[in-house]
Design an enzyme around this catalytic site. Structure first.
Site, PDB file in Angstrom:
ATOM      1  N   SER A  78     -67.571  51.295 -54.877  1.00 20.67           N
ATOM      2  CA  SER A  78     -68.013  50.717 -53.619  1.00 20.67           C
ATOM      3  C   SER A  78     -68.987  51.644 -52.918  1.00 20.67           C
ATOM      4  CB  SER A  78     -66.799  50.469 -52.722  1.00 20.67           C
ATOM      5  OG  SER A  78     -67.154  49.787 -51.564  1.00 20.67           O
ATOM      6  N   ASP A  98     -75.953  46.907 -68.194  1.00 22.96           N
ATOM      7  CA  ASP A  98     -76.041  48.136 -68.966  1.00 22.96           C
ATOM      8  C   ASP A  98     -74.865  48.254 -69.945  1.00 22.96           C
ATOM      9  OD1 ASP A  98     -75.699  51.151 -69.498  1.00 22.96           O
ATOM     10  OD2 ASP A  98     -77.602  51.078 -68.417  1.00 22.96           O
ATOM     11  N   HIS A 144     -69.083  48.505 -47.153  1.00 24.16           N
ATOM     12  CA  HIS A 144     -68.168  47.632 -46.404  1.00 24.16           C
ATOM     13  C   HIS A 144     -67.228  48.503 -45.604  1.00 24.16           C
ATOM     14  CE1 HIS A 144     -64.716  48.624 -48.939  1.00 24.16           C
ATOM     15  NE2 HIS A 144     -65.437  48.353 -50.012  1.00 24.16           N
TER      16      HIS A 144
END
Length: 329
Positions: free
Chosen positions: A286, A271, A151
């Site tokens: 991110s 997980d 992003h």
């Protein structure tokens, strides 16, 4: 920055203090092969000009607006807040500025005033740079380029994508993790310094892109087209313990091909070891690559505030399409 998605809020997971393209799709060309990364890096960018993020009540002009980028003062190209403050202080009555306002160049005068210490002021709050921790999604061995974050880097005050004048990615050492909890997103805590390992050339809604300083020797994998991505089992790559990049299990629980940039799919961390360390997705992850059936399908971009095990991802194909339209020379 926060919206409701099935009663869940989300935030960008790049830790912080538009360009349009004519795009071809990966499906229209040969399969692209890249090297997935998952490495945490420091990210620092300097804006093109100085971004106006606020104004005090003493501002002596209604000509200037929030989100203007001040590029010149008295004919001098601006590169830092300190430089601009020096120009203002040396001109006790007014200065002439040129701003970029949504692509339009406008020149006008701004009056100064003296504060209680006798220093000339304009009453503007400006930003010239920002820095944080994020994750590299992939390297392209064909042209030694990289993509990260998934992003864009937006200004923390205005929410607008920052226009990059220059920037770098730097080696980062993860020192600890603030574990995410429902209603309280966690984060990677680390330090970054030293020499640049990559030059940032573009900041877009689908991530940051640039030229890497070193060759990466690892086995490339194909980038999946959107039609190849399925709901179900996947993995992500991330460095969350200060050691090496590790692979963690996840699940793609929803695919939205028509979704907005950086929000093309919803993923859930399954997980147990990653959940024990981070609580799921945390700020700083991110850009973590998402892999399914041996192909790069996307990158993690957001975490849901009310459920840190879930978040959004962007299609890798979208990142590739942006990357292929950049002039890296």
């Amino acid at each position: 920055m926060q919206k409701n998605v099935k009663k869940l809020s989300f935030i960008f997971i790049f830790i912080l203090t538009l360009t349009s393209f004519t795009l071809s799709t990966a499906a229209d060309s040969e399969t692209v092969y890249v090297i997935p990364s998952g490495e945490a890096v420091g990210v620092k960018i300097y804006t093109q000009g100085l971004l106006v993020v606020g104004m005090s009540q003493k501002t002596c002009s209604n000509k200037i607006k929030v989100n203007d980028r001040i590029e010149y003062a008295n004919g001098t190209a601006l590169i830092s807040n300190e430089q601009f403050a020096d120009i203002v202080n040396k001109n006790p009555d007014k200065i002439t500025v040129t701003v970029d306002r949504k692509g339009e160049k406008i020149t006008f005068d701004l009056k100064t005033y003296k504060d209680e210490d006798g220093i000339n002021r304009l009453g503007l709050w400006l930003r010239d740079s920002t820095a944080g921790i994020g994750t590299v999604t992939y390297f392209n061995p064909k042209n030694n380029t990289f993509a990260a974050l998934g992003h864009g880097i937006a200004d923390i005050d205005t929410g607008n994508i920052l226009t990059v004048k220059s920037g770098n990615i730097l080696p980062c050492h993860i020192l600890s993790v603030t574990k995410g909890e429902n209603g309280n997103p966690g984060e990677l805590n680390g330090s970054f310094d030293g020499s640049s390992i990559g030059k940032i050339m573009l900041n877009t809604e689908n991530g940051i892109f640039g030229k890497y300083s070193y060759s990466v020797s690892a086995e490339p994998i194909p980038v999946a087209s959107v039609s190849e991505i399925k709901e179900g089992y996947a993995t992500i790559l991330a460095n969350v313990d200060g050691g090496s990049v590790k692979e963690y299990t996840a699940e793609i629980i929803k695919i939205n091909p028509s979704g907005k940039s950086a929000k093309n799919m919803i993923i859930k961390i399954t997980d147990r070891s990653l959940l024990a360390i981070t609580g799921g997705i945390v700020q700083g992850m991110s850009g973590a690559p998402i892999i399914q059936n041996g192909k790069l399908v996307g990158a993690v971009t957001h975490v849901f505030v009310n459920d840190s095990s879930k978040g959004y991802g962007v299609f890798a194909e979208n990142m590739i399409n942006v990357s292929e339209n950049i002039d890296y020379s």
